[in-house]
Design an enzyme around this catalytic site. Sequence first.
Site, PDB file in Angstrom:
ATOM      1  N   ASP A  13     -38.878  85.224 -26.401  1.00  0.00           N
ATOM      2  CA  ASP A  13     -39.381  86.140 -25.395  1.00  0.00           C
ATOM      3  C   ASP A  13     -38.202  87.050 -25.011  1.00  0.00           C
ATOM      4  OD1 ASP A  13     -40.867  87.155 -23.091  1.00  0.00           O
ATOM      5  OD2 ASP A  13     -39.583  85.813 -21.902  1.00  0.00           O
ATOM      6  N   ASP A  15     -37.823  89.361 -21.787  1.00  0.00           N
ATOM      7  CA  ASP A  15     -37.434  89.395 -20.369  1.00  0.00           C
ATOM      8  C   ASP A  15     -37.387  87.998 -19.743  1.00  0.00           C
ATOM      9  OD1 ASP A  15     -37.357  92.211 -20.528  1.00  0.00           O
ATOM     10  OD2 ASP A  15     -39.511  92.321 -20.151  1.00  0.00           O
TER      11      ASP A  15
HETATM   12 MG   LIG Z   1     -40.288  86.272 -19.892  1.00  0.00          MG
END
Ligand SMILES: [Mg+2]
Length: 192
Positions: A13, A15
Site C-alpha cells: 500500500d 499511504d
Molecule cells: Mg494506507
Amino acid sequence: MGGTVTLKAVLFDRDGTLIVDVPYNGDPQLVRPMGGALEALRKVRRAGLATGVVTNQSGVARGLLTLEQMHSVNQRVDQLLGPFDVWEVCPHGPEDACDCRKPAPGMILGACSTLGINPEEVAFIGDIGADMEAAAAAGARAVLVPTEITRREEIEAAGNVAEDLHHAVELLLSGALEHTTDRALHEQDAPV
Ligand SMILES: [Mg+2]
Ligand SMILES: [Zn+2]
C-alpha cells in the site's frame, strides 16, 4: 508437506505504509518515506522478489487532486523508494463501484497479471482492513502494519500483524507466515 508456495512478489500500500499519509496529497515535495521503508524494500529486492505499489487515490474522483498531481507524487515515491516493478492506482471514489478500489481485489490481480505470477505467489502489506480484505479476495498473503489510523477491530481481524515494515518483510521472507489456504487446511485436519 508444507504446502508453502514460493513468494515471488511483495506489493505495498502507498499511504501510511510506504510513505507518511498526507490525505489527498498532490505535492511531491510532501512525500516522506515511512521509517525503514527503503531498507525493507532493499531486502525484498535482494531476495530476488518483485515489488509493487497498490494504492487507492479517491482524491482524484473527489476533485481534490488532478491525475497529473497524483502521477507526480507517484514519481517522487518511485524516485525515493523505487524502482517498482508494477504500479496499480485506483483514481475512483467509493460510489464508482469499480473493480479496482480496495477492498476489491482488482489491483492486486492486475499486478499479478502484469508480473506474470499467481496471487498465491504474492504478499501484500498495508495499514488498514481494506488492504487485508483486498489481499484475501485476490488469494494473496497479507501482513498488516498498523498506524494511528488503524482501527482496533482491523488489527484483531488481521491474520498477520507486524509492528513495522522491517518485521513484516522478515515474516514474509522467513516463510514464518502461513498462507491462508494452509491455515484453512490445518483447521480442517484438527480434531474437533
Ligand atoms: Mg494506507
Ligand atoms: Zn477504481
